[in-house]
Scaffold this active site. Structure first.
Site, PDB file in Angstrom:
ATOM      1  N   GLU A  18       0.809  -1.280   0.043  1.00  0.00           N
ATOM      2  CA  GLU A  18      -0.028   0.088  -0.072  1.00  0.00           C
ATOM      3  C   GLU A  18       0.917   1.285   0.126  1.00  0.00           C
ATOM      4  O   GLU A  18       0.430   2.343   0.417  1.00  0.00           O
ATOM      5  CB  GLU A  18      -0.997  -0.035   1.306  1.00  0.00           C
ATOM      6  CG  GLU A  18      -1.840  -1.078   1.115  1.00  0.00           C
ATOM      7  CD  GLU A  18      -2.996  -1.268   2.233  1.00  0.00           C
ATOM      8  OE1 GLU A  18      -3.817  -0.561   2.370  1.00  0.00           O
ATOM      9  OE2 GLU A  18      -2.660  -1.667   3.259  1.00  0.00           O
ATOM     10  N   SER A 188      -6.282  -2.003   1.638  1.00  0.00           N
ATOM     11  CA  SER A 188      -6.672  -1.778   0.063  1.00  0.00           C
ATOM     12  C   SER A 188      -7.057  -2.647  -0.892  1.00  0.00           C
ATOM     13  O   SER A 188      -6.695  -2.545  -2.117  1.00  0.00           O
ATOM     14  CB  SER A 188      -5.360  -0.942  -0.554  1.00  0.00           C
ATOM     15  OG  SER A 188      -5.383   0.227   0.218  1.00  0.00           O
ATOM     16  N   TYR A 257      -8.821   2.703  -6.304  1.00  0.00           N
ATOM     17  CA  TYR A 257      -7.832   3.754  -6.894  1.00  0.00           C
ATOM     18  C   TYR A 257      -7.559   4.077  -8.149  1.00  0.00           C
ATOM     19  O   TYR A 257      -6.900   5.269  -8.590  1.00  0.00           O
ATOM     20  CB  TYR A 257      -6.602   3.404  -6.006  1.00  0.00           C
ATOM     21  CG  TYR A 257      -6.684   3.348  -4.683  1.00  0.00           C
ATOM     22  CD1 TYR A 257      -7.023   4.338  -3.773  1.00  0.00           C
ATOM     23  CD2 TYR A 257      -6.576   1.927  -4.169  1.00  0.00           C
ATOM     24  CE1 TYR A 257      -6.886   4.337  -2.327  1.00  0.00           C
ATOM     25  CE2 TYR A 257      -6.623   1.808  -2.707  1.00  0.00           C
ATOM     26  CZ  TYR A 257      -6.867   3.056  -1.826  1.00  0.00           C
ATOM     27  OH  TYR A 257      -7.153   2.837  -0.507  1.00  0.00           O
ATOM     28  N   ARG A 296     -11.472   3.855  11.187  1.00  0.00           N
ATOM     29  CA  ARG A 296     -12.720   3.957  10.093  1.00  0.00           C
ATOM     30  C   ARG A 296     -13.242   2.448  10.287  1.00  0.00           C
ATOM     31  O   ARG A 296     -12.389   1.619  10.155  1.00  0.00           O
ATOM     32  CB  ARG A 296     -12.294   4.201   8.732  1.00  0.00           C
ATOM     33  CG  ARG A 296     -13.622   4.662   7.885  1.00  0.00           C
ATOM     34  CD  ARG A 296     -13.450   4.480   6.489  1.00  0.00           C
ATOM     35  NE  ARG A 296     -13.026   3.029   6.009  1.00  0.00           N
ATOM     36  CZ  ARG A 296     -11.964   2.519   5.338  1.00  0.00           C
ATOM     37  NH1 ARG A 296     -11.085   3.463   4.994  1.00  0.00           N
ATOM     38  NH2 ARG A 296     -11.955   1.603   5.040  1.00  0.00           N
ATOM     39  N   ASP A 298     -15.742  -0.485   9.088  1.00  0.00           N
ATOM     40  CA  ASP A 298     -16.416  -0.969   8.033  1.00  0.00           C
ATOM     41  C   ASP A 298     -17.512  -2.043   8.216  1.00  0.00           C
ATOM     42  O   ASP A 298     -17.083  -2.990   8.882  1.00  0.00           O
ATOM     43  CB  ASP A 298     -15.718  -1.253   6.657  1.00  0.00           C
ATOM     44  CG  ASP A 298     -14.543  -0.144   6.530  1.00  0.00           C
ATOM     45  OD1 ASP A 298     -14.834   0.922   6.886  1.00  0.00           O
ATOM     46  OD2 ASP A 298     -13.643  -0.338   5.696  1.00  0.00           O
ATOM     47  N   GLU A 311     -14.502  -4.726   9.167  1.00  0.00           N
ATOM     48  CA  GLU A 311     -13.149  -4.559   9.689  1.00  0.00           C
ATOM     49  C   GLU A 311     -12.903  -3.081  10.075  1.00  0.00           C
ATOM     50  O   GLU A 311     -13.690  -2.178   9.999  1.00  0.00           O
ATOM     51  CB  GLU A 311     -11.988  -4.648   8.300  1.00  0.00           C
ATOM     52  CG  GLU A 311     -12.580  -3.696   7.290  1.00  0.00           C
ATOM     53  CD  GLU A 311     -11.039  -3.503   6.363  1.00  0.00           C
ATOM     54  OE1 GLU A 311     -10.102  -3.954   6.799  1.00  0.00           O
ATOM     55  OE2 GLU A 311     -11.489  -3.158   5.044  1.00  0.00           O
ATOM     56  N   ASN A 313      -9.917  -0.171  10.362  1.00  0.00           N
ATOM     57  CA  ASN A 313      -8.667   0.548   9.996  1.00  0.00           C
ATOM     58  C   ASN A 313      -8.187   1.341  10.743  1.00  0.00           C
ATOM     59  O   ASN A 313      -8.893   2.401  11.093  1.00  0.00           O
ATOM     60  CB  ASN A 313      -9.069   0.939   8.628  1.00  0.00           C
ATOM     61  CG  ASN A 313      -9.629  -0.074   7.454  1.00  0.00           C
ATOM     62  OD1 ASN A 313      -8.786  -0.832   6.903  1.00  0.00           O
ATOM     63  ND2 ASN A 313     -10.870   0.072   7.250  1.00  0.00           N
ATOM     64  N   GLY A 317      -7.382   5.651   4.987  1.00  0.00           N
ATOM     65  CA  GLY A 317      -6.924   6.657   3.907  1.00  0.00           C
ATOM     66  C   GLY A 317      -7.064   8.016   3.896  1.00  0.00           C
ATOM     67  O   GLY A 317      -8.181   8.315   4.649  1.00  0.00           O
TER      68      GLY A 317
HETATM   69  N1  LIG Z   1     -17.391 -11.335   3.002  1.00  0.00           N
HETATM   70  C1  LIG Z   1     -17.532 -10.445   1.886  1.00  0.00           C
HETATM   71  N2  LIG Z   1     -18.851 -10.392   1.345  1.00  0.00           N
HETATM   72  C2  LIG Z   1     -18.923  -9.637   0.331  1.00  0.00           C
HETATM   73  N3  LIG Z   1     -17.936  -8.815  -0.141  1.00  0.00           N
HETATM   74  C3  LIG Z   1     -16.624  -8.639   0.537  1.00  0.00           C
HETATM   75  C4  LIG Z   1     -16.694  -9.548   1.491  1.00  0.00           C
HETATM   76  N4  LIG Z   1     -15.360  -9.518   1.875  1.00  0.00           N
HETATM   77  C5  LIG Z   1     -14.959  -8.470   1.117  1.00  0.00           C
HETATM   78  N5  LIG Z   1     -15.746  -7.763   0.467  1.00  0.00           N
HETATM   79  C6  LIG Z   1     -15.597  -6.911  -0.427  1.00  0.00           C
HETATM   80  O1  LIG Z   1     -14.138  -6.639  -0.762  1.00  0.00           O
HETATM   81  C7  LIG Z   1     -13.704  -5.331  -0.237  1.00  0.00           C
HETATM   82  C8  LIG Z   1     -12.414  -5.372   0.312  1.00  0.00           C
HETATM   83  O2  LIG Z   1     -12.628  -6.464   1.318  1.00  0.00           O
HETATM   84  P1  LIG Z   1     -11.873  -6.027   3.013  1.00  0.00           P
HETATM   85  O3  LIG Z   1     -11.800  -7.268   3.890  1.00  0.00           O
HETATM   86  O4  LIG Z   1     -12.464  -4.767   3.393  1.00  0.00           O
HETATM   87  O5  LIG Z   1     -10.364  -5.961   2.645  1.00  0.00           O
HETATM   88  P2  LIG Z   1      -9.304  -4.458   2.767  1.00  0.00           P
HETATM   89  O6  LIG Z   1      -8.715  -4.653   4.158  1.00  0.00           O
HETATM   90  O7  LIG Z   1      -8.329  -4.791   1.977  1.00  0.00           O
HETATM   91  O8  LIG Z   1     -10.065  -3.181   2.625  1.00  0.00           O
HETATM   92  C9  LIG Z   1     -14.801  -4.976   0.553  1.00  0.00           C
HETATM   93  O9  LIG Z   1     -14.817  -3.647   0.588  1.00  0.00           O
HETATM   94  C10 LIG Z   1     -15.978  -5.658  -0.153  1.00  0.00           C
HETATM   95  O10 LIG Z   1     -16.163  -4.758  -1.386  1.00  0.00           O
HETATM   96 MG   LIG Z   2     -11.747  -2.704   3.518  1.00  0.00          MG
END
Ligand SMILES: Nc1ncnc2c1ncn2[C@@H]1O[C@H](COP(=O)(O)OP(=O)(O)O)[C@@H](O)[C@H]1O
Ligand SMILES: [Mg+2]
Length: 360
Positions: A18, A188, A257, A296, A298, A311, A313, A317
């Protein structure tokens, strides 16, 4: 605007995948602080881990791959860091802002160094950073705090390599398709894949394996994505709730991005009960991992009613498209005020530490 002159040592770049996101965040922050009386002393960490002061740090900002900006443009925004060493830079700053995303920055490693150096720094300490970075440990802590998480299985890269067939069958039986395969430590969306069927599972596990020894596979939800900002130390407050509409199948690195297709809706168009619950859950999550300063958080909203935490963060960002500063702007805290508040929270947290030699 009358504010106390404050000098921030901005640590950016870093060794993680990242790196570019961090550089973009640093540029955005310097632009936003222009003329506010908050001074920025940039220190860049290269992709191979070299710490750069002075002109070299400015050159790293000019080389941003995600948001092109001319050298001169960026140079005019920062103080030239004339210090000869990082230690000397530290001594001339009031507070350090580790604006580093991913491993070796957001995961407690840099925070440990700053603890040892006994300097105030923005954001979570070692524990909060490490728990916020590791998706497997984070989920365990969330579950313990009573926060609903998406069904998932954790596994090691070595177990999968030893018997890929059996592990893939197990995941298929336990979770079904679609699945999300993720490295435990990353952000990311780097290394993340959505898997629609068996033929995609092995390549997805391979991709995630390039980033971490520990992997996480989740049931893929059909969900809306809600985000909430948290600000504070012991008495954290939550921002308004926003929604991200990725504009693609999911919120991938490219959607975040490169493609510029995501739409941010602030405040999110959800019932009051949903946003209230999200805000409470965001503060619970913040406390559960022992976060500090900012985060943040989510969420996934399924069927308009069921809320799952995705999650936290701990270094969100700060790029021009980033949700965290936007969420706070919509809550009445401007970008410069946000940075100033974060610096104050860092000073407050540092002042609460026992002074060296105080322990019995
Ligand atoms: N279990 C899930 N069901 C549906 N979409 C998911 C799921 N896990 C991740 N995503 C999609 O993938 C994106 C990135 O996953 P995330 O776990 O937030 O990783 P990062 O920490 O890289 O942001 C999420 O914002 C969402 O769009
Ligand atoms: Mg995420």
């Amino acid at each position: 605007m009358s504010r106390r002159r404050i000098r921030i040592l901005l640590l950016f770049g870093g060794r993680s995948a990242e790196h570019d996101v961090s550089v973009a965040s640093a540029i955005a922050m310097m632009r936003a602080l222009e003329g506010t009386g908050i001074e920025v002393l940039p220190v860049g960490i290269s992709r191979v881990g070299q710490w750069q002061l002075g002109d070299s740090a400015l050159r790293m900002l000019g080389d941003s791959a995600l948001f092109r900006s001319s050298d001169t443009d960026v140079c005019s925004l920062a103080l030239v860091n004339g210090a000869r060493s990082f230690e000397e830079s530290l001594r001339s700053a009031d507070v350090v802002f580790p604006l580093l995303h991913g491993p070796y920055g957001e995961d407690g490693t840099v925070q440990g160094l700053l603890e040892l150096a006994d300097v105030p720094y923005v954001g979570s300490g070692v524990l909060g950073s490490a728990l916020g970075m590791d998706k497997i440990a984070m989920k365990a802590v969330f579950e313990h705090a009573g926060l609903p998480v998406v069904p998932y299985r954790a596994l090691s890269r070595s177990a999968w390599r030893r018997d890929p067939q059996a592990v893939e069958q197990w995941l298929e039986d336990e979770l079904g398709y679609p699945m999300f395969v993720k490295p435990a430590n990353m952000g990311s969306s780097v290394g993340i894949s959505k898997v629609h069927g068996r033929q995609e599972l092995r390549p997805a596990l391979g991709r995630a394996s390039r980033h971490d020894r520990r992997l996480l596979v989740e049931r893929g939800l059909e969900a809306r994505e809600l985000e909430c900002g948290v600000l504070g130390n012991d008495e954290p407050s939550a921002s308004v709730v926003g929604e991200i509409q990725p504009g693609e199948e999911y919120y991938s690195y490219e959607a975040k991005y490169i493609h510029d297709c995501a739409v941010s809706v602030i405040p999110a168009d959800v019932p009051h009960e949903v946003s209230q619950r999200v805000r409470e859950m965001a503060v619970t999550a913040f406390r559960a991992v022992d976060a500090a300063g900012m985060a943040r958080v989510d969420f996934f909203l399924v069927g308009g009613r069921d809320i799952y935490i995705n999650e936290i963060n701990t270094i969100p960002g700060f790029t021009p498209i980033s949700q965290f500063p936007r969420l706070w702007a919509a809550s009445g805290v401007s970008y410069p005020e946000l940075v100033e508040r974060l610096a104050e929270l860092a000073l407050e947290r540092h002042a609460q530490r026992p002074a060296p030699g105080d322990e019995e």
